[in-house]
Design a protein around this motif. Structure first.
Motif, PDB file in Angstrom:
ATOM      1  N   ARG A  13      -5.126  18.033   9.972  1.00 53.69           N
ATOM      2  CA  ARG A  13      -5.307  16.685   9.417  1.00 53.69           C
ATOM      3  C   ARG A  13      -5.542  16.689   7.917  1.00 53.69           C
ATOM      4  O   ARG A  13      -5.340  15.687   7.230  1.00 53.69           O
ATOM      5  CB  ARG A  13      -6.518  15.998  10.110  1.00 53.69           C
ATOM      6  N   THR A  16      -4.186  19.928   2.781  1.00 52.74           N
ATOM      7  CA  THR A  16      -3.295  21.104   2.763  1.00 52.74           C
ATOM      8  C   THR A  16      -2.576  21.216   4.105  1.00 52.74           C
ATOM      9  O   THR A  16      -1.413  21.618   4.152  1.00 52.74           O
ATOM     10  CB  THR A  16      -4.077  22.391   2.471  1.00 52.74           C
ATOM     11  N   SER A  37      -6.588  19.357  15.249  1.00 55.92           N
ATOM     12  CA  SER A  37      -7.471  18.454  14.504  1.00 55.92           C
ATOM     13  C   SER A  37      -8.383  17.798  15.524  1.00 55.92           C
ATOM     14  O   SER A  37      -7.894  17.252  16.528  1.00 55.92           O
ATOM     15  CB  SER A  37      -6.659  17.383  13.761  1.00 55.92           C
ATOM     16  N   ARG A  38      -9.660  17.840  15.270  1.00 53.72           N
ATOM     17  CA  ARG A  38     -10.589  17.200  16.204  1.00 53.72           C
ATOM     18  C   ARG A  38     -10.444  15.685  16.131  1.00 53.72           C
ATOM     19  O   ARG A  38     -10.441  14.994  17.133  1.00 53.72           O
ATOM     20  CB  ARG A  38     -12.025  17.640  15.879  1.00 53.72           C
ATOM     21  N   GLU A  39     -10.265  15.178  14.919  1.00 55.06           N
ATOM     22  CA  GLU A  39     -10.228  13.726  14.735  1.00 55.06           C
ATOM     23  C   GLU A  39      -8.943  13.094  15.267  1.00 55.06           C
ATOM     24  O   GLU A  39      -8.946  11.976  15.776  1.00 55.06           O
ATOM     25  CB  GLU A  39     -10.379  13.420  13.237  1.00 55.06           C
ATOM     26  N   LEU A  77      -9.113  25.193   6.729  1.00 57.68           N
ATOM     27  CA  LEU A  77     -10.454  24.696   7.042  1.00 57.68           C
ATOM     28  C   LEU A  77     -11.374  24.807   5.836  1.00 57.68           C
ATOM     29  O   LEU A  77     -11.154  25.653   4.963  1.00 57.68           O
ATOM     30  CB  LEU A  77     -11.053  25.544   8.175  1.00 57.68           C
ATOM     31  N   SER A 165      -7.357  15.300  -4.504  1.00 58.37           N
ATOM     32  CA  SER A 165      -7.069  15.942  -3.217  1.00 58.37           C
ATOM     33  C   SER A 165      -7.644  17.360  -3.179  1.00 58.37           C
ATOM     34  O   SER A 165      -7.841  17.916  -2.095  1.00 58.37           O
ATOM     35  CB  SER A 165      -5.559  15.977  -2.955  1.00 58.37           C
ATOM     36  N   ASN A 290      -1.860  21.392  -6.848  1.00 62.42           N
ATOM     37  CA  ASN A 290      -2.936  22.096  -6.119  1.00 62.42           C
ATOM     38  C   ASN A 290      -2.624  22.251  -4.638  1.00 62.42           C
ATOM     39  O   ASN A 290      -3.038  23.228  -4.001  1.00 62.42           O
ATOM     40  CB  ASN A 290      -4.283  21.371  -6.290  1.00 62.42           C
TER      41      ASN A 290
HETATM   42  N1  LIG Z   1      -7.131  20.633  -1.309  1.00 59.30           N
HETATM   43  C1  LIG Z   1      -6.699  21.553  -2.140  1.00 59.30           C
HETATM   44  O1  LIG Z   1      -6.157  21.265  -3.201  1.00 59.30           O
HETATM   45  C2  LIG Z   1      -6.874  22.986  -1.795  1.00 59.30           C
HETATM   46  C3  LIG Z   1      -7.659  23.379  -0.749  1.00 59.30           C
HETATM   47  N2  LIG Z   1      -7.835  24.700  -0.482  1.00 59.30           N
HETATM   48  C4  LIG Z   1      -8.692  25.115   0.593  1.00 59.30           C
HETATM   49  O2  LIG Z   1      -8.029  24.862   1.827  1.00 59.30           O
HETATM   50  C5  LIG Z   1      -8.969  24.506   2.815  1.00 59.30           C
HETATM   51  C6  LIG Z   1      -8.578  23.142   3.384  1.00 59.30           C
HETATM   52  O3  LIG Z   1      -8.637  22.203   2.322  1.00 59.30           O
HETATM   53  P1  LIG Z   1      -8.223  20.679   2.496  1.00 59.30           P
HETATM   54  O4  LIG Z   1      -6.969  20.585   3.274  1.00 59.30           O
HETATM   55  O5  LIG Z   1      -8.295  20.074   1.165  1.00 59.30           O
HETATM   56  O6  LIG Z   1      -9.452  20.158   3.385  1.00 59.30           O
HETATM   57  P2  LIG Z   1      -9.647  18.792   4.132  1.00 59.30           P
HETATM   58  O7  LIG Z   1     -11.058  18.423   4.028  1.00 59.30           O
HETATM   59  O8  LIG Z   1      -8.628  17.811   3.652  1.00 59.30           O
HETATM   60  O9  LIG Z   1      -9.288  19.165   5.638  1.00 59.30           O
HETATM   61  C7  LIG Z   1     -10.075  20.033   6.400  1.00 59.30           C
HETATM   62  C8  LIG Z   1      -9.491  20.168   7.800  1.00 59.30           C
HETATM   63  O10 LIG Z   1     -10.342  21.009   8.573  1.00 59.30           O
HETATM   64  C9  LIG Z   1     -10.742  20.332   9.767  1.00 59.30           C
HETATM   65  N3  LIG Z   1     -12.131  20.768   9.977  1.00 59.30           N
HETATM   66  C10 LIG Z   1     -13.195  20.539   9.171  1.00 59.30           C
HETATM   67  N4  LIG Z   1     -14.287  21.177   9.613  1.00 59.30           N
HETATM   68  C11 LIG Z   1     -13.905  21.845  10.737  1.00 59.30           C
HETATM   69  C12 LIG Z   1     -14.576  22.692  11.665  1.00 59.30           C
HETATM   70  N5  LIG Z   1     -15.865  23.005  11.520  1.00 59.30           N
HETATM   71  N6  LIG Z   1     -13.866  23.199  12.709  1.00 59.30           N
HETATM   72  C13 LIG Z   1     -12.564  22.880  12.873  1.00 59.30           C
HETATM   73  N7  LIG Z   1     -11.874  22.081  12.029  1.00 59.30           N
HETATM   74  C14 LIG Z   1     -12.532  21.574  10.981  1.00 59.30           C
HETATM   75  C15 LIG Z   1     -10.525  18.867   9.502  1.00 59.30           C
HETATM   76  O11 LIG Z   1      -9.998  18.123  10.579  1.00 59.30           O
HETATM   77  P3  LIG Z   1     -10.728  17.539  11.827  1.00 59.30           P
HETATM   78  O12 LIG Z   1     -12.092  17.121  11.325  1.00 59.30           O
HETATM   79  O13 LIG Z   1      -9.884  16.413  12.289  1.00 59.30           O
HETATM   80  O14 LIG Z   1     -10.774  18.665  12.826  1.00 59.30           O
HETATM   81  C16 LIG Z   1      -9.351  18.873   8.537  1.00 59.30           C
HETATM   82  O15 LIG Z   1      -8.133  18.924   9.233  1.00 59.30           O
HETATM   83  C17 LIG Z   1     -10.341  24.510   2.146  1.00 59.30           C
HETATM   84  O16 LIG Z   1     -10.983  25.738   2.383  1.00 59.30           O
HETATM   85  C18 LIG Z   1      -9.998  24.341   0.672  1.00 59.30           C
HETATM   86  O17 LIG Z   1     -10.982  24.892  -0.169  1.00 59.30           O
HETATM   87  C19 LIG Z   1      -7.188  25.658  -1.193  1.00 59.30           C
HETATM   88  C20 LIG Z   1      -6.370  25.334  -2.225  1.00 59.30           C
HETATM   89  C21 LIG Z   1      -6.169  23.959  -2.630  1.00 59.30           C
END
Ligand SMILES: NC(=O)C1=CN([C@@H]2O[C@H](COP(=O)(O)OP(=O)(O)OC[C@H]3O[C@@H](n4cnc5c(N)ncnc54)[C@H](OP(=O)(O)O)[C@@H]3O)[C@@H](O)[C@H]2O)C=CC1
Ligand SMILES: CC(=O)N[C@@H](CCC(=O)OP(=O)(O)O)C(=O)O
Length: 319
Positions: A13, A16, A37-39, A77, A165, A290
């Motif tokens: 979700r 990235t 995705s949990r949500e 994550l 983002s 990014n």
């Molecule tokens: N955004 C960016 O520009 C960049 C991000 N990153 C890294 O990539 C990773 C993801 O970033 P980003 O996509 O922005 O994050 P988001 O916050 O947009 O998404 C996080 C995702 O993880 C899921 N999630 C959150 N907590 C948990 C958990 N405890 N167990 C299982 N699922 C979980 C959420 O979905 P749901 O709650 O529905 O399960 C969601 O799909 C991070 O570590 C970030 O630092 C790296 C480079 C660039």
């Protein structure tokens, strides 16, 4: 017939995750095994990636995900949330290729660091089973600094700006569009995790200050570095041309890239090379997205290398 690899995605979700869904859908040798995705559990993936039909988001526990035994799985994550998935895969599917997008394994020598253009990483990534995807700012800063790493001294200074983002989907001031409107938000004035990441891999301390800008995505870093001896602009340019002439995702140009030049492209643009003060000080900029070269595109490069595919399969070079 050519092989198809099954790819699982945890964190589908997120910002990235969404980019990864699109890239997996368009990849000639990848098939989406699951999107967790949990949500969004129970809703169709096609709502986010219309190219992927007949698959619903699922809320998979670490054990359930590992029991599917995909060829590869991407963990998109937040920091700290991936360890339970890594442990489950170690136990039930140790041969599955794991690419982790968080900062959790970027300092772990048991994981390959996946920045293919640098450090002769391609050799280590071929056949790798555990890959730490680099940070978004850290990718831009390393691409900008690596060609001159041997000819600079002191702490290079890296001023970075990222779209909101970069702060993920969990609401915070750094992705609050009202607080960001007409604004530029400095944070982590020293000691940001990407400062440590770049320092570790370049083997040189850097001083890095990130900022959030009001647009959705796009990173621009401006680097100032002191040269250890006078060097002409032409000599510096030659170092960048030599480093990236055969890198389809890294473009070197004379003009300073602007933020928007890097937004929405798969690679990175380096430019604005300037040598001043008796040829002892260097300025260079790097722009990228990014979510793309800073995250999802780089993850696909790493998956391709780990699975023995063409590094750019499913990725269009921007030039
Ligand atoms: N955004 C960016 O520009 C960049 C991000 N990153 C890294 O990539 C990773 C993801 O970033 P980003 O996509 O922005 O994050 P988001 O916050 O947009 O998404 C996080 C995702 O993880 C899921 N999630 C959150 N907590 C948990 C958990 N405890 N167990 C299982 N699922 C979980 C959420 O979905 P749901 O709650 O529905 O399960 C969601 O799909 C991070 O570590 C970030 O630092 C790296 C480079 C660039
Ligand atoms: C703009 C913004 O708030 N960014 C966040 C996360 C950046 C990022 O994506 O961190 P990784 O690439 O290391 O996972 C930050 O810098 O703290």
């Amino acid at each position: 017939m050519s092989q198809t690899f099954s790819i699982g995605l945890i964190g589908a979700r997120g910002y990235t995750g969404r980019e990864l869904l699109k890239l997996i859908a368009g990849h000639p040798a990848f098939a989406l095994a699951f999107a967790s995705s949990r949500e969004l559990a129970g809703t169709p993936v096609s709502a986010m990636a219309p190219e992927i039909t007949g698959v619903d988001f699922e809320a998979l526990s670490p054990q359930e995900a590992a029991a599917r035994r995909p060829d590869a799985c991407v963990l998109a994550l937040p920091d700290g949330a991936g360890a339970a998935f890594v442990a489950a895969f170690e136990a039930a599917a140790p041969d599955t290729v794991l690419v982790d997008l968080s900062a959790d394994y970027r300092f772990d020598d048991a994981w390959a660091y996946g920045l293919p253009e640098l450090y002769r990483q391609r050799e280590g990534l071929a056949g790798a089973r555990r890959i730490a995807n680099p940070g978004c700012y850290a990718t831009a800063a390393q691409l900008a600094l690596h060609p001159v790493n041997q000819i600079i001294e002191d702490y290079p200074s890296v001023f970075g700006v990222s779209g909101y983002s970069g702060a993920g989907t969990t609401p915070s001031r750094k992705n609050d569009t009202d607080a960001l409107a007409g604004n530029l938000m400095p944070y982590a004035l020293s000691g940001h995790k990407h400062e440590h990441e770049v320092t570790r891999h370049l083997r040189r301390p850097i001083a890095f200050t990130p900022h959030v800008h009001p647009a959705f995505s796009g990173i621009l870093v401006t680097v100032h570095a002191r040269l250890s001896q006078p060097v002409s602009l032409d000599a510096v340019k030659a170092l960048y041309d030599e480093a990236y002439a055969h890198e389809p995702l890294v473009q070197v140009q004379d003009a300073a890239p602007e933020l928007k030049d890097g937004t929405g492209i798969n690679g990175a643009i380096i430019g604005g090379l300037t040598v001043i003060e008796d040829q002892r000080r260097l300025v260079v900029l790097c722009a990228e997205d990014n979510l793309l070269k800073g995250a999802a595109v780089q993850a696909v490069q790493n998956l391709n290398l780990a699975l023995g595919l063409d590094e750019l399969a499913g990725i269009t070079a921007d030039r």
